[in-house]
Every structure is written in structure tokens, then in C-alpha cells.
Enzyme design. Structure first.
Site, PDB file in Angstrom:
ATOM      1  N   CYS A 134     116.542  54.776 -69.804  1.00  0.00           N
ATOM      2  CA  CYS A 134     117.295  54.155 -70.746  1.00  0.00           C
ATOM      3  C   CYS A 134     118.728  55.071 -70.875  1.00  0.00           C
ATOM      4  CB  CYS A 134     116.669  54.411 -72.171  1.00  0.00           C
ATOM      5  SG  CYS A 134     117.771  53.725 -73.638  1.00  0.00           S
ATOM      6  N   CYS A 137     119.915  55.602 -74.439  1.00  0.00           N
ATOM      7  CA  CYS A 137     119.803  56.467 -75.224  1.00  0.00           C
ATOM      8  C   CYS A 137     119.879  57.802 -74.898  1.00  0.00           C
ATOM      9  CB  CYS A 137     117.973  56.227 -75.101  1.00  0.00           C
ATOM     10  SG  CYS A 137     117.251  54.764 -75.258  1.00  0.00           S
ATOM     11  N   ASP A 138     119.671  58.068 -73.308  1.00  0.00           N
ATOM     12  CA  ASP A 138     119.927  59.584 -72.996  1.00  0.00           C
ATOM     13  C   ASP A 138     121.270  59.899 -72.182  1.00  0.00           C
ATOM     14  OD1 ASP A 138     117.344  59.750 -73.594  1.00  0.00           O
ATOM     15  OD2 ASP A 138     116.588  59.045 -72.042  1.00  0.00           O
TER      16      ASP A 138
END
Ligand code: NAP
Length: 304
Positions: A134, A137-138
Site C-alpha cells: 500500500c 499507507c507506507d
């Protein structure tokens, strides 16, 4: 007396939210079950720009709007994990969750799909320590660093574009000589300076110490193997259906995607499926939302 719902909607992505809007407006006695924050895969999408009428919307914001709209009609909601559907063939079915069980005349399964893993050495070992699925997200952890994205579809290319704004350098390993991603996204990737596409290239191994520090790649035409220093690896090689509720009871294709008729009814009367979990030619937010609406109309026909 115990409630028997008209329908239970399982999932809070675009299909589940659309089903909730349509069920609410139809004044069905409906329950929605979602185990986490609603939104599904949109939560992992930086920008959605292909939903007509809603240009360039941040994924998280769109997920929020979808949820708020779907909650407006006041249907009952449970934040629980649906585990199985009991008595699927009977007129009254039971949805069992980690917290309880609920009786219903019909079920709309909108549990979506999740990322596939590649299965190469080091992938599992370094997940969370340099391997991610992701980018939104990261990606923030890789400011001014070097990352490799694996895959050539919309997810991989969108992830690579997103990371190119954060990282010093992004490599995109594509196993063929062309991208599967749609035109406008693919074009952007071809014209982004710090994004380099490695054609005909596959990931063989993720390596490191405490965290990822390099990968081993193969050029699949010349069979030449190389090692490359990277700080992060983002894998985006497609999706698989989240089908645990249906895989044992409904007809699926060999990938586990669920067959439905044009009313979104599965092979079991009264059990419907909508969104990415279905066998369908195009998995997008707009087709998931459409499925959710059609499924409610299918439920209403079934209940009649
Ligand atoms: P996808 O379209 O199935 O693409 C998967 C990619 O991974 C393909 O390039 C595929 O290569 C590659 N791949 C598969 N197995 C591989 C392996 N073992 N090694 C290396 N590469 C491998 O999956 P997706 O990108 O996750 O997209 C899923 C669906 O969501 C699609 O329908 C997509 O259009 C949609 N989506 C839409 C948007 C948007 O419109 N904004 C954003 C994200 C996703 P091959 O091409 O060689 O098979």
C-alpha cells in the site's frame, strides 16, 4: 421477538455503500456489517479521478463521503467480522459474526478483494520492514529514498506515480514490454522523470538485514540476473477475491471470483454478490457501486 432482516449487506466499500443507499431508500429492514473503517480498497488509493462527476478526489475523502451518504438512511450497522452464512439454501438464513448471529431473508456479499502476494523469497520475511502492498499507507516512510514497485496494472502504476512525488527514485518492474494500466495513468508513468520502468523484469528475491536493502531481479528475455539497492519494495500484482463467506457454498471461477446473474444473485437463491468479488469484466468504483444498486433491486424482486 427476534428480528428477521429483509437483507444483510456485508462490506462497506463502494458496492456495500451503494447497496446501503438503495436499501435505505427502498425502506428495507436492512443491516450492514463491516469489520473496519468503510471504504474498502479506496482507502489505499491516493487519488480517484475516474468516477464521473467527482474529479480528482482523495481516496480517503471519497470513502468518507460514501460512508456518510450510505449512513444517512439510518439502516442498522454492526462493526463485526462476518464469519459464515448458515442455512444458505433456506428462506431464512443466518449470518454468523465474531460477535453474534443475525437472521435474514437475503444477503448481499460485498466483501471485495485484496492484494495478491508474489511468493518470492524474502517477501513475507520483510513485509512491514521494507515490503509493502500500500503506497499511500507506507509511502511517507520513503522520503528521498529509492523504491521498487512490482506490477504493470493501474494499482502498480498509480503507486509508482504516488511514490515518485515522495522518493528520490522509483523503479517499476514490469514483466512484459507494456503496461496493463489505463492510458492516462500509463502515459503519466512514461513521462515522469524520476520513475524508471524496467521492462521484462521480474522480482526474484527481496534481501536485507533488519530491513530491506536490495532486491534480485531477472530480465526475463536475456535471463540476466542483477542485484539492485533499494530501500522499499511495493508489490501490486493484482487482487484476489475476499470470498471466504461464499467459496464453499456458491459457484465461483477458478480464481475464486463469484458468478452472479444479471440481478447479482449468486448460484444460491437469496444470496447476492456485488463489487470486486464477482466474476466481471471491469473492476472499478463505478462498477462496484452499480452492482450494489442492482443487487438491492434483485433482492426486492426476490423478496416479492
Ligand atoms: P491488475 O490489473 O490485475 O494488474 C496486475 C499487474 O500485475 C499486471 O501488470 C500483471 O502483469 C502483473 N503481475 C501479475 N502477476 C505477476 C507476477 N507474478 N510477477 C510480476 N507481475 C505480475 O491488478 P491491479 O493493478 O491491482 O488492478 C485491479 C483492478 O482494479 C483492475 O481492474 C484495475 O483497473 C482496477 N484499478 C483501478 C484504478 C483506477 O482506475 N484508478 C486504480 C487501481 C486499480 P500482466 O499484465 O503481464 O498480467
Amino acid at each position: 421477538m427476534e428480528t428477521i432482516f429483509d437483507t444483510i449487506i456485508i462490506g462497506g466499500g463502494p458496492a456495500g455503500c451503494a447497496a446501503a443507499v438503495y436499501a435505505g431508500r427502498a425502506q428495507l429492514n436492512a443491516l450492514r456489517i463491516e469489520m473496519g473503517f468503510p471504504g474498502g480498497q479506496i482507502l489505499n488509493t491516493n487519488e480517484v479521478d475516474n468516477y464521473p462527476g467527482i474529479p480528482a478526489r482523495n481516496g480517503m475523502d471519497l470513502a468518507n463521503d460514501l460512508y456518510e451518504h450510505s449512513a444517512k438512511y439510518g439502516l442498522e450497522e454492526k462493526m463485526e467480522q462476518a464469519l459464515r452464512i448458515e442455512d444458505p439454501e433456506k428462506p431464512v438464513k443466518t449470518v454468523v459474526t465474531d460477535m453474534g448471529s443475525y437472521r435474514t431473508r437475503s444477503v448481499i456479499v460485498c466483501s471485495g478483494a485484496h492484494h495478491r502476494v508474489l511468493g518470492v523469497p524474502g517477501e513475507a520475511k520483510y513485509t512491514g520492514r521494507g515490503v509493502s502492498y500500500c503506497a499511500t499507507c507506507d509511502g511517507g516512510f520513503y522520503k528521498d529514498k529509492v523504491c521498487l514497485v512490482v506490477g504493470g496494472g493501474d494499482t502498480a502504476v498509480s503507486d509508482a506515480l504516488y511514490l515518485s512525488k515522495v522518493c528520490r527514485k522509483v523503479y517499476l518492474a514490469v514483466r512484459r514490454g507494456e503496461l496493463r494500466a489505463s492510458g492516462i495513468t500509463a502515459q503519466a508513468a512514461l513521462h515522469t522523470e524520476n520513475l524508471e520502468i524496467l521492462w521484462h523484469t521480474e522480482l526474484l528475491e527481496v534481501m536485507g538485514e533488519m530491513k530491506v536493502n536490495r532486491v534480485r531481479l531477472i530480465q526475463n528475455q536475456t535471463k540476466k540476473e542483477t542485484e539492485m539497492a533499494v530501500d522499499g519494495v511495493f508489490i501490486a500484482v493484482g487482487i484476489q477475491p475476499t470470498n471466504e463467506l461464499l467459496s464453499e457454498i456458491a459457484r465461483t471461477d477458478e480464481g475464486g471470483f463469484v458468478y452472479t446473474d444479471e440481478n447479482m444473485q449468486t448460484s444460491i437463491p437469496g444470496i447476492f454478490a456485488a463489487g470486486d468479488i464477482r466474476v466481471k469484466p471491469l473492476r472499478q468504483i463505478i462498477t462496484a457501486a452499480s452492482d450494489g444498486a442492482v443487487a438491492v433491486s434483485g433482492v426486492m424482486k426476490y423478496l416479492r
